[in-house]
Write a protein that holds these residues in place. Structure first.
Motif, PDB file in Angstrom:
ATOM      1  N   GLU A  39      10.790   2.129  -0.890  1.00  0.00           N
ATOM      2  CA  GLU A  39       9.983   1.952  -2.097  1.00  0.00           C
ATOM      3  C   GLU A  39       8.598   1.429  -1.739  1.00  0.00           C
ATOM      4  O   GLU A  39       8.458   0.494  -0.950  1.00  0.00           O
ATOM      5  CB  GLU A  39      10.674   0.967  -3.049  1.00  0.00           C
ATOM      6  CG  GLU A  39       9.928   0.698  -4.342  1.00  0.00           C
ATOM      7  CD  GLU A  39       9.932   1.901  -5.265  1.00  0.00           C
ATOM      8  OE1 GLU A  39       8.839   2.455  -5.480  1.00  0.00           O
ATOM      9  OE2 GLU A  39      11.008   2.286  -5.757  1.00  0.00           O
ATOM     10  N   VAL A  40       7.558   2.055  -2.308  1.00  0.00           N
ATOM     11  CA  VAL A  40       6.197   1.546  -2.127  1.00  0.00           C
ATOM     12  C   VAL A  40       5.937   0.480  -3.174  1.00  0.00           C
ATOM     13  O   VAL A  40       6.614   0.421  -4.202  1.00  0.00           O
ATOM     14  CB  VAL A  40       5.155   2.670  -2.243  1.00  0.00           C
ATOM     15  CG1 VAL A  40       5.378   3.715  -1.174  1.00  0.00           C
ATOM     16  CG2 VAL A  40       5.200   3.308  -3.629  1.00  0.00           C
ATOM     17  N   ILE A  41       4.947  -0.359  -2.911  1.00  0.00           N
ATOM     18  CA  ILE A  41       4.644  -1.427  -3.854  1.00  0.00           C
ATOM     19  C   ILE A  41       4.324  -0.808  -5.209  1.00  0.00           C
ATOM     20  O   ILE A  41       3.471   0.078  -5.315  1.00  0.00           O
ATOM     21  CB  ILE A  41       3.483  -2.306  -3.334  1.00  0.00           C
ATOM     22  CG1 ILE A  41       3.282  -3.514  -4.245  1.00  0.00           C
ATOM     23  CG2 ILE A  41       2.197  -1.516  -3.141  1.00  0.00           C
ATOM     24  CD1 ILE A  41       2.351  -4.559  -3.649  1.00  0.00           C
ATOM     25  N   SER A  45      -1.893   3.644  -8.338  1.00  0.00           N
ATOM     26  CA  SER A  45      -2.494   4.125  -7.097  1.00  0.00           C
ATOM     27  C   SER A  45      -3.916   3.634  -6.906  1.00  0.00           C
ATOM     28  O   SER A  45      -4.341   3.351  -5.787  1.00  0.00           O
ATOM     29  CB  SER A  45      -2.463   5.655  -7.066  1.00  0.00           C
ATOM     30  OG  SER A  45      -3.132   6.191  -8.180  1.00  0.00           O
ATOM     31  N   PHE A  46      -4.681   3.508  -8.013  1.00  0.00           N
ATOM     32  CA  PHE A  46      -6.067   3.076  -7.859  1.00  0.00           C
ATOM     33  C   PHE A  46      -6.162   1.612  -7.432  1.00  0.00           C
ATOM     34  O   PHE A  46      -7.161   1.191  -6.859  1.00  0.00           O
ATOM     35  CB  PHE A  46      -6.861   3.316  -9.150  1.00  0.00           C
ATOM     36  CG  PHE A  46      -6.400   2.513 -10.342  1.00  0.00           C
ATOM     37  CD1 PHE A  46      -6.911   1.248 -10.590  1.00  0.00           C
ATOM     38  CD2 PHE A  46      -5.457   3.035 -11.205  1.00  0.00           C
ATOM     39  CE1 PHE A  46      -6.491   0.516 -11.677  1.00  0.00           C
ATOM     40  CE2 PHE A  46      -5.034   2.300 -12.304  1.00  0.00           C
ATOM     41  CZ  PHE A  46      -5.539   1.039 -12.545  1.00  0.00           C
ATOM     42  N   ILE A  47      -5.100   0.829  -7.679  1.00  0.00           N
ATOM     43  CA  ILE A  47      -5.083  -0.551  -7.197  1.00  0.00           C
ATOM     44  C   ILE A  47      -4.620  -0.589  -5.745  1.00  0.00           C
ATOM     45  O   ILE A  47      -5.178  -1.304  -4.913  1.00  0.00           O
ATOM     46  CB  ILE A  47      -4.156  -1.419  -8.085  1.00  0.00           C
ATOM     47  CG1 ILE A  47      -4.740  -1.536  -9.496  1.00  0.00           C
ATOM     48  CG2 ILE A  47      -3.973  -2.810  -7.469  1.00  0.00           C
ATOM     49  CD1 ILE A  47      -3.886  -2.356 -10.439  1.00  0.00           C
ATOM     50  N   ARG A  48      -3.586   0.230  -5.418  1.00  0.00           N
ATOM     51  CA  ARG A  48      -3.119   0.278  -4.033  1.00  0.00           C
ATOM     52  C   ARG A  48      -4.225   0.733  -3.091  1.00  0.00           C
ATOM     53  O   ARG A  48      -4.301   0.296  -1.945  1.00  0.00           O
ATOM     54  CB  ARG A  48      -1.913   1.222  -3.910  1.00  0.00           C
ATOM     55  CG  ARG A  48      -0.633   0.690  -4.506  1.00  0.00           C
ATOM     56  CD  ARG A  48       0.574   1.363  -3.882  1.00  0.00           C
ATOM     57  NE  ARG A  48       0.509   2.805  -3.947  1.00  0.00           N
ATOM     58  CZ  ARG A  48       0.995   3.529  -4.966  1.00  0.00           C
ATOM     59  NH1 ARG A  48       1.568   2.903  -5.993  1.00  0.00           N
ATOM     60  NH2 ARG A  48       0.916   4.838  -4.944  1.00  0.00           N
ATOM     61  N   ASP A  49      -5.098   1.620  -3.577  1.00  0.00           N
ATOM     62  CA  ASP A  49      -6.180   2.131  -2.726  1.00  0.00           C
ATOM     63  C   ASP A  49      -7.112   1.027  -2.254  1.00  0.00           C
ATOM     64  O   ASP A  49      -7.740   1.136  -1.201  1.00  0.00           O
ATOM     65  CB  ASP A  49      -6.994   3.190  -3.480  1.00  0.00           C
ATOM     66  CG  ASP A  49      -6.217   4.494  -3.626  1.00  0.00           C
ATOM     67  OD1 ASP A  49      -5.204   4.637  -2.916  1.00  0.00           O
ATOM     68  OD2 ASP A  49      -6.615   5.336  -4.448  1.00  0.00           O
ATOM     69  N   LEU A  50      -7.204  -0.070  -3.036  1.00  0.00           N
ATOM     70  CA  LEU A  50      -8.074  -1.179  -2.643  1.00  0.00           C
ATOM     71  C   LEU A  50      -7.590  -1.856  -1.377  1.00  0.00           C
ATOM     72  O   LEU A  50      -8.374  -2.491  -0.665  1.00  0.00           O
ATOM     73  CB  LEU A  50      -8.149  -2.212  -3.784  1.00  0.00           C
ATOM     74  CG  LEU A  50      -8.740  -1.722  -5.113  1.00  0.00           C
ATOM     75  CD1 LEU A  50      -8.654  -2.840  -6.158  1.00  0.00           C
ATOM     76  CD2 LEU A  50     -10.186  -1.275  -4.932  1.00  0.00           C
ATOM     77  N   PHE A 105      10.198  -3.228 -13.504  1.00  0.00           N
ATOM     78  CA  PHE A 105      10.745  -4.437 -12.872  1.00  0.00           C
ATOM     79  C   PHE A 105      11.857  -4.081 -11.885  1.00  0.00           C
ATOM     80  O   PHE A 105      12.017  -4.753 -10.854  1.00  0.00           O
ATOM     81  CB  PHE A 105      11.257  -5.395 -13.961  1.00  0.00           C
ATOM     82  CG  PHE A 105      10.200  -5.764 -14.959  1.00  0.00           C
ATOM     83  CD1 PHE A 105       9.189  -6.657 -14.626  1.00  0.00           C
ATOM     84  CD2 PHE A 105      10.194  -5.198 -16.222  1.00  0.00           C
ATOM     85  CE1 PHE A 105       8.198  -6.988 -15.536  1.00  0.00           C
ATOM     86  CE2 PHE A 105       9.207  -5.521 -17.143  1.00  0.00           C
ATOM     87  CZ  PHE A 105       8.210  -6.419 -16.803  1.00  0.00           C
ATOM     88  N   ASN A 106      12.610  -3.014 -12.186  1.00  0.00           N
ATOM     89  CA  ASN A 106      13.620  -2.549 -11.232  1.00  0.00           C
ATOM     90  C   ASN A 106      12.972  -2.072  -9.940  1.00  0.00           C
ATOM     91  O   ASN A 106      13.514  -2.285  -8.851  1.00  0.00           O
ATOM     92  CB  ASN A 106      14.443  -1.416 -11.855  1.00  0.00           C
ATOM     93  CG  ASN A 106      15.362  -1.898 -12.956  1.00  0.00           C
ATOM     94  OD1 ASN A 106      15.763  -3.066 -12.965  1.00  0.00           O
ATOM     95  ND2 ASN A 106      15.711  -1.017 -13.882  1.00  0.00           N
ATOM     96  N   ARG A 107      11.812  -1.441 -10.070  1.00  0.00           N
ATOM     97  CA  ARG A 107      11.103  -0.978  -8.874  1.00  0.00           C
ATOM     98  C   ARG A 107      10.625  -2.151  -8.034  1.00  0.00           C
ATOM     99  O   ARG A 107      10.629  -2.090  -6.803  1.00  0.00           O
ATOM    100  CB  ARG A 107       9.918  -0.091  -9.261  1.00  0.00           C
ATOM    101  CG  ARG A 107      10.300   1.295  -9.755  1.00  0.00           C
ATOM    102  CD  ARG A 107       9.082   2.148  -9.954  1.00  0.00           C
ATOM    103  NE  ARG A 107       8.382   2.363  -8.688  1.00  0.00           N
ATOM    104  CZ  ARG A 107       7.141   2.830  -8.608  1.00  0.00           C
ATOM    105  NH1 ARG A 107       6.460   3.105  -9.712  1.00  0.00           N
ATOM    106  NH2 ARG A 107       6.571   2.996  -7.429  1.00  0.00           N
ATOM    107  N   TRP A 108      10.191  -3.239  -8.674  1.00  0.00           N
ATOM    108  CA  TRP A 108       9.804  -4.438  -7.915  1.00  0.00           C
ATOM    109  C   TRP A 108      10.999  -5.014  -7.170  1.00  0.00           C
ATOM    110  O   TRP A 108      10.890  -5.418  -6.011  1.00  0.00           O
ATOM    111  CB  TRP A 108       9.205  -5.491  -8.856  1.00  0.00           C
ATOM    112  CG  TRP A 108       7.728  -5.329  -9.059  1.00  0.00           C
ATOM    113  CD1 TRP A 108       7.081  -4.879 -10.171  1.00  0.00           C
ATOM    114  CD2 TRP A 108       6.692  -5.633  -8.108  1.00  0.00           C
ATOM    115  NE1 TRP A 108       5.724  -4.865  -9.968  1.00  0.00           N
ATOM    116  CE2 TRP A 108       5.447  -5.324  -8.722  1.00  0.00           C
ATOM    117  CE3 TRP A 108       6.695  -6.115  -6.800  1.00  0.00           C
ATOM    118  CZ2 TRP A 108       4.227  -5.504  -8.059  1.00  0.00           C
ATOM    119  CZ3 TRP A 108       5.474  -6.292  -6.156  1.00  0.00           C
ATOM    120  CH2 TRP A 108       4.266  -5.990  -6.779  1.00  0.00           C
TER     121      TRP A 108
END
Length: 431
Positions: A39-41, A45-50, A105-108
C-alpha cells in the motif's frame, strides 16, 4: 507499583521507537516475501508529489517541457488545463467518498501494517511456524496435492439479474461491431481444472455454472469458446506455483482456439505441430505468484519454456509503440522472487501490434485480454496478417474508436471466468 510504571515505560518506548523507525525508513513498493504490491501512503497524488526526490521532479519537469514544446497551440493548452482541473476534482471526490465510507481509514491501517519496520522478519517467522504446525493455508495460499499451490478467491456468486446485465453488455458489443465476428473465450481457472488437488475436502469452484448461465442469455451471433469444458485434470497445464498456464497449457489453448476459428474462417492455416517449434527450456528458475507469497517454504523451482518458430524472424512486433520481440530473456533470473513469466511479451502492455507479412490471408484479429494471453500471442500470430492485443488495465486510448477504425475480422474477448461474468471487470470494459 514502580515495576508497573517501569513496564509501561518500556512498552511506550517500544511503540514510539517502532513508529519512528517505520516513519523514517523508506517505503518499499513491493514485498518480495509476500509477492504483492504494498500500500502506498493514502494521500492525493498532488500531495505525494511534493515528497518525491529531486531527480524524479527534474524528470517530470523535463517531460512536461518536452510535451509543451511539441504542442504549443492554445486549444491543446486549454485541454490540458481542463484535464488537470477535472483530475483534481475527481481526486477530491474520491477522497471525500473514502472518508465517508471508511475506506480511507482502512487504507491508512493497511499502509502502516505494510510498512512497519521489520515486517519481512515477522512474516518469515510466522510462515515458518505455520509450516511447522502442518498448516495447509498460509499467507492466502493453499498447499495442495502434488506440490500444487492455490490462491482461492473470495467471491460472491452473481445473481441471474447480474448475469442478464452482463450478457446484455456483450450483446450490445456484438451489435455495435456487427461487421466483425465477436468471440467470447472463457479460460479455465487453475483451481477449477484441479479441484481434486485442492486440500479442501469436496471443494467446488465458486464460479461453477455461472459462465454457462450467462451464455444462455447471449445472442446467437456471439460465438463462445469454453475452454473450461476442454481441459482435463490429468495433464500439466498450469505452473504449480503460479496461477498462469505453462506452455503446454498455452499450446493446448491455442490449438483449441484455432480449430474452432477455422470452422468459420477457412483461410486460417491449420494448427502448427509442436515439432515445428524450436523449444528452449530454462530449468529450475521460476517461482510463480503463489509460490512467492510463501517463498521461503517452496523448496523447488519450475522450468520456463520458450517456443520459437522460423516465421517469427520476419514479423514486425510493436509493444507500446516501439519495436520489440515476443520473448524477453532478460526477465529470466534464478532469483526466487523474480517474475520470470514476464519473459512472454515483456509482461502486460497496453497495446501490442504484430504484423505477419508472410501469411497468405488478410485476416485481422483484435485480442482483448490479460496476462493469460501473453504466451498465446506468438502462437496465434502464425495465423493472422495482423493482431492487435489490448490490455484494458493499462490502455488509456479510445478502444471503441480503434475498433471502428480497424474494423477487424475477429474481435476476441479472452479471460478467466470471473473477469467475463463480472460487470465491474477492469479487463473487459469496452465502452
Amino acid at each position: 507499583m514502580r515495576y508497573k510504571y517501569f513496564s509501561s515505560i518500556i512498552i511506550c518506548s517500544m511503540i514510539i521507537f517502532i513508529s519512528l523507525s517505520s516513519i523514517v525508513t523508506p517505503d518499499k513498493e513491493v514485498s518480495e516475501l509476500e509477492g504483492r504490491t504494498l500500500e502506498v501512503i493514502p494521500l492525493p497524488s498532488f500531495i505525494r508529489d511534493l515528497f518525491k526526490n529531486d531527480s524524479e521532479n527534474i524528470l517530470k519537469a523535463t517531460q512536461d517541457n518536452t510535451t509543451n514544446e511539441q504542442s504549443r497551440t492554445d486549444d491543446l493548452e486549454v485541454k490540458r488545463e481542463n484535464a488537470a482541473t477535472d483530475q483534481l476534482e475527481s481526486n477530491i471526490r474520491f477522497y471525500l467518498k473514502g472518508i465517508l465510507n471508511g475506506d480511507y481509514f482502512n487504507r491508512w491501517d493497511k499502509y502502516f501494517s505494510d510498512h512497519i519496520v521489520g515486517r519481512d522478519y515477522f512474516v518469515s517467522i510466522y510462515t515458518q511456524i505455520q509450516k511447522m504446525l502442518n498448516k495447509n493455508y498460509i499467507n492466502g495460499v493453499y498447499f495442495g496435492k502434488d506440490d500444487y499451490l492455490f490462491s482461492l478467491p473470495t467471491y460472491s456468486q452473481k445473481t441471474e439479474e447480474e448475469l442478464e446485465i452482463r450478457a446484455q453488455f456483450f450483446n450490445e458489443l456484438a451489435n455495435k461491431y456487427n461487421s466483425s465476428q465477436l468471440y467470447l473465450v472463457n479460460l479455465p481457472n487453475k483451481h477449477t481444472v484441479y479441484e481434486e488437488k485442492n486440500p479442501i475436502s469436496g471443494f467446488i469452484s465458486p464460479y461453477n455454472g455461472e459462465f454457462s448461465r450467462m451464455v444462455s442469455k447471449l445472442d446467437k451471433n456471439i460465438l463462445v469458446l469454453d475452454m473450461e469444458q476442454y481441459l482435463t485434470s490429468d495433464a500439466s497445464y498450469f505452473y504449480k506455483t503460479d496461477h498462469h498456464w505453462n506452455m503446454n497449457g498455452a499450446y493446448t489453448g491455442y490449438s483449441y482456439i484455432i480449430n474452432q476459428l477455422r470452422t468459420k474462417f477457412s483461410q486460417i492455416p491449420e494448427v502448427i505441430d509442436k515439432g515445428d517449434f524450436q523449444i528452449e527450456k530454462y530449468k529450475s528458475c521460476f517461482v510463480g505468484s503463489d509460490g512467492r507469497k510463501v517463498g521461503q517454504l517452496v523448496d523447488f523451482k519450475e522450468d520456463i519454456e520458450i517456443w520459437n518458430h522460423e516465421a517469427y524472424s520476419e514479423m514486425v512486433i510493436e509493444i507500446n509503440g516501439k519495436r520489440s520481440s515476443f520473448y524477453h530473456l532478460d526477465n529470466i533470473d534464478e532469483r526466487s522472487f523474480n517474475n520470470d513469466y514476464l519473459v512472454y511479451m515483456d509482461g502486460n502492455n497496453s497495446l501490442e501490434i504484430i504484423t505477419n507479412n508472410d501469411i497468405n490471408n488478410d485476416l485481422s484479429l483484435v485480442l482483448i485480454g490479460d496476462s493469460m494471453s501473453n504466451p498465446l500471442i506468438p502462437l496465434l500470430s502464425l495465423h493472422f496478417k495482423n493482431i492487435y492485443s489490448y490490455d484494458m488495465r493499462h490502455y488509456k486510448g479510445d478502444v471503441a474508436a480503434d475498433l471502428q477504425n480497424l474494423n477487424p475480422d475477429i474481435i476476441m474477448l479472452i479471460s478467466l471466468n470471473p473477469n467475463i461474468v463480472s460487470s465491474d471487470s477492469d479487463i473487459i470494459n469496452i465502452n
